[in-house]
Design a protein around this motif. Sequence first.
Motif, PDB file in Angstrom:
ATOM      1  N   ASN A   1       0.809  -1.219   0.000  1.00  0.00           N
ATOM      2  CA  ASN A   1       0.000   0.000   0.000  1.00  0.00           C
ATOM      3  C   ASN A   1       0.842   1.268   0.000  1.00  0.00           C
ATOM      4  OD1 ASN A   1      -1.830   2.097   1.803  1.00  0.00           O
ATOM      5  ND2 ASN A   1      -3.033   0.856   0.383  1.00  0.00           N
ATOM      6  N   ASP A   2       1.873   1.311   0.862  1.00  0.00           N
ATOM      7  CA  ASP A   2       2.706   2.514   0.950  1.00  0.00           C
ATOM      8  C   ASP A   2       3.582   2.682  -0.290  1.00  0.00           C
ATOM      9  OD1 ASP A   2       4.078   0.242   1.593  1.00  0.00           O
ATOM     10  OD2 ASP A   2       5.335   1.178   3.127  1.00  0.00           O
ATOM     11  N   ILE A   3       4.034   1.555  -0.874  1.00  0.00           N
ATOM     12  CA  ILE A   3       4.866   1.629  -2.083  1.00  0.00           C
ATOM     13  C   ILE A   3       4.051   2.195  -3.251  1.00  0.00           C
ATOM     14  CG2 ILE A   3       6.185   0.267  -3.763  1.00  0.00           C
ATOM     15  CD1 ILE A   3       6.818  -1.672  -1.469  1.00  0.00           C
ATOM     16  N   VAL A   4       2.805   1.714  -3.372  1.00  0.00           N
ATOM     17  CA  VAL A   4       1.917   2.201  -4.442  1.00  0.00           C
ATOM     18  C   VAL A   4       1.633   3.693  -4.259  1.00  0.00           C
ATOM     19  CG1 VAL A   4      -0.407   1.997  -5.413  1.00  0.00           C
ATOM     20  CG2 VAL A   4       0.892  -0.057  -4.853  1.00  0.00           C
ATOM     21  N   GLU A   5       1.491   4.115  -3.014  1.00  0.00           N
ATOM     22  CA  GLU A   5       1.225   5.535  -2.748  1.00  0.00           C
ATOM     23  C   GLU A   5       2.412   6.399  -3.164  1.00  0.00           C
ATOM     24  OE1 GLU A   5      -0.193   8.486   0.904  1.00  0.00           O
ATOM     25  OE2 GLU A   5       0.051   6.337   1.260  1.00  0.00           O
ATOM     26  N   ILE A   6       3.628   5.897  -2.933  1.00  0.00           N
ATOM     27  CA  ILE A   6       4.825   6.642  -3.346  1.00  0.00           C
ATOM     28  C   ILE A   6       4.886   6.757  -4.872  1.00  0.00           C
ATOM     29  CG2 ILE A   6       7.354   6.547  -3.421  1.00  0.00           C
ATOM     30  CD1 ILE A   6       7.199   5.174  -0.634  1.00  0.00           C
ATOM     31  N   ILE A   7       4.522   5.669  -5.558  1.00  0.00           N
ATOM     32  CA  ILE A   7       4.604   5.646  -7.024  1.00  0.00           C
ATOM     33  C   ILE A   7       3.532   6.530  -7.656  1.00  0.00           C
ATOM     34  CG2 ILE A   7       4.361   4.161  -9.069  1.00  0.00           C
ATOM     35  CD1 ILE A   7       5.533   1.883  -7.339  1.00  0.00           C
ATOM     36  N   THR A   8       2.286   6.426  -7.148  1.00  0.00           N
ATOM     37  CA  THR A   8       1.151   7.060  -7.829  1.00  0.00           C
ATOM     38  C   THR A   8       0.625   8.310  -7.142  1.00  0.00           C
ATOM     39  OG1 THR A   8      -0.426   5.690  -6.598  1.00  0.00           O
ATOM     40  CG2 THR A   8       0.421   4.798  -8.678  1.00  0.00           C
ATOM     41  N   ASN A   9       1.121   8.584  -5.893  1.00  0.00           N
ATOM     42  CA  ASN A   9       0.592   9.699  -5.094  1.00  0.00           C
ATOM     43  C   ASN A   9      -0.885   9.513  -4.765  1.00  0.00           C
ATOM     44  OD1 ASN A   9       2.995  11.213  -4.912  1.00  0.00           O
ATOM     45  ND2 ASN A   9       2.675  11.975  -6.998  1.00  0.00           N
ATOM     46  N   VAL A  10      -1.350   8.275  -4.759  1.00  0.00           N
ATOM     47  CA  VAL A  10      -2.734   7.968  -4.419  1.00  0.00           C
ATOM     48  C   VAL A  10      -2.725   6.961  -3.266  1.00  0.00           C
ATOM     49  CG1 VAL A  10      -4.892   6.911  -5.200  1.00  0.00           C
ATOM     50  CG2 VAL A  10      -3.591   8.376  -6.746  1.00  0.00           C
ATOM     51  N   SER A  11      -3.471   7.275  -2.199  1.00  0.00           N
ATOM     52  CA  SER A  11      -3.589   6.355  -1.073  1.00  0.00           C
ATOM     53  C   SER A  11      -4.792   5.450  -1.308  1.00  0.00           C
ATOM     54  CB  SER A  11      -3.764   7.139   0.233  1.00  0.00           C
ATOM     55  OG  SER A  11      -3.931   6.264   1.315  1.00  0.00           O
ATOM     56  N   VAL A  12      -4.527   4.177  -1.531  1.00  0.00           N
ATOM     57  CA  VAL A  12      -5.594   3.204  -1.799  1.00  0.00           C
ATOM     58  C   VAL A  12      -6.182   2.755  -0.463  1.00  0.00           C
ATOM     59  CG1 VAL A  12      -6.152   0.970  -2.835  1.00  0.00           C
ATOM     60  CG2 VAL A  12      -4.437   2.454  -3.900  1.00  0.00           C
ATOM     61  N   LYS A  13      -7.467   2.981  -0.292  1.00  0.00           N
ATOM     62  CA  LYS A  13      -8.127   2.653   0.978  1.00  0.00           C
ATOM     63  C   LYS A  13      -8.605   1.203   1.032  1.00  0.00           C
ATOM     64  CE  LYS A  13      -7.728   6.906   2.354  1.00  0.00           C
ATOM     65  NZ  LYS A  13      -6.704   7.233   3.369  1.00  0.00           N
ATOM     66  N   GLU A  14      -8.965   0.654  -0.123  1.00  0.00           N
ATOM     67  CA  GLU A  14      -9.486  -0.714  -0.156  1.00  0.00           C
ATOM     68  C   GLU A  14      -8.328  -1.699  -0.339  1.00  0.00           C
ATOM     69  OE1 GLU A  14     -12.323  -0.455  -3.341  1.00  0.00           O
ATOM     70  OE2 GLU A  14     -13.973  -0.153  -1.923  1.00  0.00           O
ATOM     71  N   THR A  15      -8.020  -2.471   0.699  1.00  0.00           N
ATOM     72  CA  THR A  15      -6.889  -3.409   0.644  1.00  0.00           C
ATOM     73  C   THR A  15      -7.316  -4.783   1.139  1.00  0.00           C
ATOM     74  OG1 THR A  15      -6.159  -2.771   2.872  1.00  0.00           O
ATOM     75  CG2 THR A  15      -5.183  -1.580   1.014  1.00  0.00           C
ATOM     76  N   ILE A  16      -6.521  -5.781   0.800  1.00  0.00           N
ATOM     77  CA  ILE A  16      -6.740  -7.143   1.280  1.00  0.00           C
ATOM     78  C   ILE A  16      -5.453  -7.642   1.938  1.00  0.00           C
ATOM     79  CG2 ILE A  16      -8.456  -7.680  -0.496  1.00  0.00           C
ATOM     80  CD1 ILE A  16      -6.204  -9.333  -1.907  1.00  0.00           C
ATOM     81  N   PRO A  17      -5.544  -8.517   2.947  1.00  0.00           N
ATOM     82  CA  PRO A  17      -4.324  -9.098   3.535  1.00  0.00           C
ATOM     83  C   PRO A  17      -3.562  -9.933   2.510  1.00  0.00           C
ATOM     84  CG  PRO A  17      -6.257  -9.495   4.922  1.00  0.00           C
ATOM     85  CD  PRO A  17      -6.763  -8.974   3.625  1.00  0.00           C
TER      86      PRO A  17
END
Length: 901
Positions: A151-167
């Motif tokens: 989740n944090d890596i994707v946020e760094i790449i896209t500047n978007v915080s994804v709220k819907e996640t799965i374990p």
Amino acid sequence: MDRPDPKSLLAKVQNDEEKLKRGQLKIFFGYAAGVGKTYSMLESAQNLKKMGVDVVVGYIEPHTRPETLALLSGLEILPVKEVNYKSINLREFDLDEALKRKPELILVDEFAHTNAKGVRHAKRWQDIEELLLAGIDVYTTVNVQHLESLNDIVEIITNVSVKETIPDKLLDNSSQLELIDVEPDVLLKRFSEGKIYKKEQALKAKDNFFIKDNLIALREIALRKTAERVNKEVQISRLSKSKVTIIPTSDTLIACVGPSPSSAKVIRTASRISDSSLAKWIALYVESSNSTMLDKSEKKQLRDNLDLAKKLGAEIIILHGDDKVEQIIRYSKLRNVTKIIIGRNHSRQGFFYNLLKKDIVDKLIDEVDYIDVHIIPYKSEKGKRYKSKKEVSVKSKFKISSIDLFKLGIITVAITLIAYIVKSFGFINENVLLLYMLGVALVSTWTKGYTTGIISSIVNIILLNYLFTEPLYTLSIDDPNYIITLIVFSIVGVTTSTLTSRIQQQAQIYSKREENTQMLYQISRSFLRLYNKEDIVKKGIELLSITLSKDIVCYLKENNDLKLYEKNLLEYKKNELNEEDEKAVANWVFFNASVAGKSTDTLPGSKGYYIPIVGINCTLGVIGVSCCDEILDPEEICVIEAVVAQMAIALDRELLSKIQENTNLEIERERLRSNLLRAISHDLRTPLAGISGAISTIIKNKKYLDETIVDELLNGVYEDSQWLIRLVENLLSMTKIDEGKLEVKKNLEIVEEVIAEALNHIKKRIEDVPINISIPNQVMFVPMDAKLIEQVLINLIDNALKYTTDNCKLEIKVYEDKEYAYFEVSDNGPGINEECKKNIFDRFFTGEYKSKDSRKGVGLGLSICKSIIQAHNGDITVNNNKEQGATFKFKLPLNYVKENI
């Protein structure tokens, strides 16, 4: 045949069992929306339907793509569940309908979707888990950005915080994972054609996800995640087989390390290869029975080599065994190693040495089949050639101690005497020969090294020839047959001594392995039940002191300082690490969380080796090991690290336990505070409303009200204000009790006056209540704080008035018995049930019976009574009367000492 790895075999069996019990989950995995996950899922469903599988569409995200919608044709679609949320009708997957239908396979799109409020589960992946538990196979879709760990890596790449996640475990535990992949250019073309998002969504996505660099990065992450999953499956399958083989799915390197200076070159080469191929690598050292023969400089060189490997990011592994090639190959198969990097000294060894001796590199090349062997050449400087452990230990193997010589002499004399006795009884010379062979075997078994066995063989041959072979008492031999016999005897003797010595060495190695295993087990077990900080530290330094036979110190963080704990090997001798200079080294290690001291590159002039105890969030302390005149070997370092790791876990557990305890106390405090505020706000409302209403009525209707009504209203105001005063007094008393400021000033008081004063405070409430007071005829003095005991009596009477019927009757009784004065307050109410008795003196506890009084109370009165009586060194109890009602009884000690408590 190689034995399969038990853990891997168990993992495979458990995995197979779970597949039989649960439904199968297949995930169509992509790196962004629009790669074709839903299309591929529907395409697979259509193929299965043609094969006769019962396929149902549980939920498919609405799409505008005609080619995707076309694939829904012919498939049974379950109705969605309409959920109204903030005046919006939301369409959700209907789990209950799916369980009721119970198909063989159900398609549920958007694995990471968050359900609307009102649905059974908060997340769709929880819906799918329930379907799987019901034995239904599920196909679903998910993108890489929805994995929790990324989740944090994707946020760094896209500047978007994804709220819907799965374990992540859901991805790992899925029975099938199918990567749906397209080139980023193709995906961008689909995006520009409007095939992925509607116009409003496309404008937002264009600035975030759908940038080529972002898509390339997300694609790489998705490919790596899929590769990790595949590699895990390969490892489980590979290690569960009876014969472990190399499957080169990814590069893993082993660098063979030893005390040779050439090992540094091997380590650096392995690090460069690892960096260039992004492969993990291992620094492997095989410790043999000859390792004990290393001198001080060689031990330091070995330590430096292992430290270098650790700095360059290697995993350090130490194995035990005399056959190095066998150990290297066995471990390489276990870890699926693809490359072995080993050094070779190219210094000239001599013609006969090279002709007869095969070095480890040649042996390794001959043995391995699917592993690349990289040979790193090394030529030592003239006059500085490194001697291998075998070369160093050749002389040591043929050394003989005085004890072994003594054993050799005793055994040889004993065998000779027995041989004379046997010969005297007329037995043939072959029996004497067997006796001397037994002597060689005994010498080889009871002594160390090769020398004594070989000497025993030579001495026994000479004695046999001299004493028992014709002509006697000469070294000449008449019968040529004896020459062959003596030659064979000497060969068997030397072979026996050699094999026996090797068995002894192997036994020492395996004994050391068992000792290390037992030690690690004891270390782990020792800390399991320790929760006190001091016990944990004392156990740790005791284990280290016993295992290493060295002085140990431990500096543990307490408040803002370091507290010293130490364990001396010799109690009468001062610990050399307990000096100011050594404390400064320990202080540096603590604040830098790094190893320092002897055998390291930091402060090497220290007398000890210092290692930090690193917890989850901070450095907890420092362990120091005395090593003034020697260097710690790698095995000792491993022991220290093992103990320190267990200490860190135990100390963290103790710290977390205290934090949890404080948190629970804080939660309880907050709960009590909220209960108090809620109760007070509720109970204050009624009397304040009564006071306000009565005063308002008097003010507005003063001219129209007669005196009787006004008096009645004013009496109500008075009663309400008195109730408020008692409530405030109870709250103030509770505050004093909590802060430890409850001051008991004992004086000799007349009981009759205390009771009268208490009744006078509540005379308005007891005007119509008959009270029977029973006290001794003579004046009774009791040491007490009159004001506090008055408050106790008022609270007890007030409690009785709340829970009794309209025909309330009270009885107050006082009497002496031995060293105590007893006070009883009885009523004719409904009594107290057994459940209430347990908690009746607890704070905020109120009885379950409905009182005639609208102001039931906040549950502080009886709690305060108990605190006051206990402050007087007394006790308070409650019991039901035989006929009706309850009696509260408290006792006060009669011994009077004028003091402030």
